[in-house]
Design a protein around this motif. Sequence first.
Motif, mmCIF file in Angstrom:
data_model
loop_
_atom_site.group_PDB
_atom_site.id
_atom_site.type_symbol
_atom_site.label_atom_id
_atom_site.label_comp_id
_atom_site.label_asym_id
_atom_site.label_seq_id
_atom_site.Cartn_x
_atom_site.Cartn_y
_atom_site.Cartn_z
ATOM 1 N N GLU A 22 0.838 -1.193 0.000
ATOM 2 C CA GLU A 22 0.000 0.000 0.000
ATOM 3 C C GLU A 22 0.881 1.255 0.000
ATOM 4 N N LEU A 23 0.667 2.119 -0.973
ATOM 5 C CA LEU A 23 1.425 3.367 -1.064
ATOM 6 C C LEU A 23 0.881 4.394 -0.087
ATOM 7 N N LEU A 24 -0.436 4.381 0.122
ATOM 8 C CA LEU A 24 -1.094 5.328 1.029
ATOM 9 C C LEU A 24 -1.969 4.563 2.006
ATOM 10 N N GLN A 25 -1.866 4.914 3.286
ATOM 11 C CA GLN A 25 -2.728 4.334 4.311
ATOM 12 C C GLN A 25 -3.369 5.463 5.116
ATOM 13 N N LEU A 26 -4.690 5.395 5.257
ATOM 14 C CA LEU A 26 -5.416 6.297 6.140
ATOM 15 C C LEU A 26 -5.857 5.487 7.347
ATOM 16 N N GLN A 27 -5.566 6.004 8.534
ATOM 17 C CA GLN A 27 -5.834 5.253 9.765
ATOM 18 C C GLN A 27 -6.676 6.108 10.714
ATOM 19 N N PHE B 6 -8.497 3.340 5.169
ATOM 20 C CA PHE B 6 -8.332 2.448 4.021
ATOM 21 C C PHE B 6 -6.920 2.593 3.470
ATOM 22 N N GLY B 7 -6.541 1.676 2.589
ATOM 23 C CA GLY B 7 -5.211 1.699 1.994
ATOM 24 C C GLY B 7 -5.294 1.636 0.483
ATOM 25 N N VAL B 8 -4.458 2.429 -0.181
ATOM 26 C CA VAL B 8 -4.416 2.472 -1.641
ATOM 27 C C VAL B 8 -3.179 1.714 -2.116
ATOM 28 N N PRO B 9 -3.364 0.591 -2.829
ATOM 29 C CA PRO B 9 -2.211 -0.187 -3.282
ATOM 30 C C PRO B 9 -1.373 0.579 -4.307
ATOM 31 N N ASP C 41 -8.200 16.088 13.215
ATOM 32 C CA ASP C 41 -8.370 16.102 14.671
ATOM 33 C C ASP C 41 -7.847 14.810 15.279
ATOM 34 N N GLY C 42 -7.802 13.758 14.484
ATOM 35 C CA GLY C 42 -7.299 12.472 14.953
ATOM 36 C C GLY C 42 -7.010 11.566 13.776
ATOM 37 N N GLY C 43 -6.216 10.521 14.027
ATOM 38 C CA GLY C 43 -5.856 9.579 12.978
ATOM 39 C C GLY C 43 -4.523 9.913 12.331
ATOM 40 N N ARG C 44 -4.122 9.051 11.374
ATOM 41 C CA ARG C 44 -2.805 9.188 10.751
ATOM 42 C C ARG C 44 -2.926 9.028 9.236
ATOM 43 N N VAL C 45 -2.004 9.689 8.544
ATOM 44 C CA VAL C 45 -1.811 9.507 7.102
ATOM 45 C C VAL C 45 -0.397 8.972 6.911
ATOM 46 N N VAL C 46 -0.290 7.808 6.303
ATOM 47 C CA VAL C 46 1.019 7.193 6.054
ATOM 48 C C VAL C 46 1.211 7.089 4.549
ATOM 49 N N PHE C 47 2.265 7.716 4.048
ATOM 50 C CA PHE C 47 2.547 7.712 2.611
ATOM 51 C C PHE C 47 3.938 7.150 2.362
ATOM 52 N N ASP C 48 3.989 6.125 1.548
ATOM 53 C CA ASP C 48 5.260 5.492 1.182
ATOM 54 C C ASP C 48 6.062 5.098 2.421
ATOM 55 N N GLY C 49 5.323 4.618 3.439
ATOM 56 C CA GLY C 49 5.963 4.129 4.652
ATOM 57 C C GLY C 49 6.266 5.172 5.710
ATOM 58 N N HIS C 50 5.923 6.439 5.461
ATOM 59 C CA HIS C 50 6.248 7.512 6.409
ATOM 60 C C HIS C 50 4.977 8.205 6.884
ATOM 61 N N ASP C 51 4.937 8.528 8.170
ATOM 62 C CA ASP C 51 3.813 9.259 8.742
ATOM 63 C C ASP C 51 3.916 10.719 8.291
ATOM 64 N N ILE C 52 2.947 11.169 7.492
ATOM 65 C CA ILE C 52 2.979 12.545 6.981
ATOM 66 C C ILE C 52 1.784 13.347 7.503
ATOM 67 N N THR C 53 1.171 12.890 8.566
ATOM 68 C CA THR C 53 -0.045 13.530 9.080
ATOM 69 C C THR C 53 0.169 15.021 9.313
ATOM 70 N N GLY C 54 -0.629 15.848 8.615
ATOM 71 C CA GLY C 54 -0.568 17.290 8.816
ATOM 72 C C GLY C 54 0.651 17.965 8.233
ATOM 73 N N ASP D 227 7.785 14.744 -2.159
ATOM 74 C CA ASP D 227 7.981 13.310 -1.937
ATOM 75 C C ASP D 227 7.098 12.446 -2.835
ATOM 76 N N GLY D 228 6.204 13.092 -3.632
ATOM 77 C CA GLY D 228 5.498 12.312 -4.642
ATOM 78 C C GLY D 228 3.992 12.229 -4.513
ATOM 79 N N MET D 229 3.371 13.010 -3.627
ATOM 80 C CA MET D 229 1.908 13.039 -3.552
ATOM 81 C C MET D 229 1.411 14.395 -4.062
ATOM 82 N N THR D 230 0.683 14.374 -5.169
ATOM 83 C CA THR D 230 0.193 15.606 -5.787
ATOM 84 C C THR D 230 -1.309 15.502 -5.998
ATOM 85 N N ARG D 231 -2.009 16.607 -5.844
ATOM 86 C CA ARG D 231 -3.459 16.610 -6.047
ATOM 87 C C ARG D 231 -3.848 17.675 -7.064
ATOM 88 N N THR D 232 -4.986 17.446 -7.704
ATOM 89 C CA THR D 232 -5.618 18.477 -8.523
ATOM 90 C C THR D 232 -6.784 19.060 -7.732
#
Length: 245
Positions: free
Chosen positions: A3-8, A25-28, A57-70, A79-84
Amino acid sequence: MAELLQLQGLRIAFGGLKAVQDVSFGVPAGSLCALIGPNGAGKTTLFALMSGFLRPDGGRVVFDGHDITGRAPHLNARDGMTRTFQIVQPFAAQTVRENIAVGAHLHEPRRAAALAAAEAVAQRVGLAPQLDKPAADLTVAGRKRLELARALATRPKLLLLDEVLAGLNPQEIGEMIPVVQGIADSGVTVLMIEHVMQAVMHLAQHVWVLAQGQLIAEGTPADVTRNERVIEAYLGPGAAARLAR
């Protein structure tokens, strides 16, 4: 598949409104997935939490194995996460080429190299014939492609697409679907918010459904469109039973 992205357990409230409630959820890596739900479900808020535009307010965002919350969006982009964005706002006085080069400058400091990278990206999204046109002169469909190109120019590992097909007519949607598929086929992981079910059915390998800030279903596009909770979230209480009759 990793999983490249995990929301916890992500959650955020604005006053008394619980906009996102305990979403996990997790995005493969290498997948093309979709996040759907009725208007006001919290989809764009969830994208903002993933990408750093909002702090949960709570929870974690993990991207490419690293906690990037906030963490700040520009650091996540590096680091490779881009949005439109759903509302496209190009630099109207600049050309298409110069707009795309803004994204390329994230990794390429030299102007000539950024402009060359912009040209290559324009080829991928079908904007090559319009490279020297002012962005202000683009149609809605052209602006959507430009928004996609600017994000793609940052060399993302994960591309978050917020209603990239909104406002397009059926022909334009049909022309854009293979562009998005081509991006995924090139190895970029794609997670898209989308209301155009034709595109979701055609593109998505896996779908999550959000309603009132909560995940209510997930599965293949065919699975979720048959799900009673999903039908009622879109069409109202009792809709699933009425359709069954």
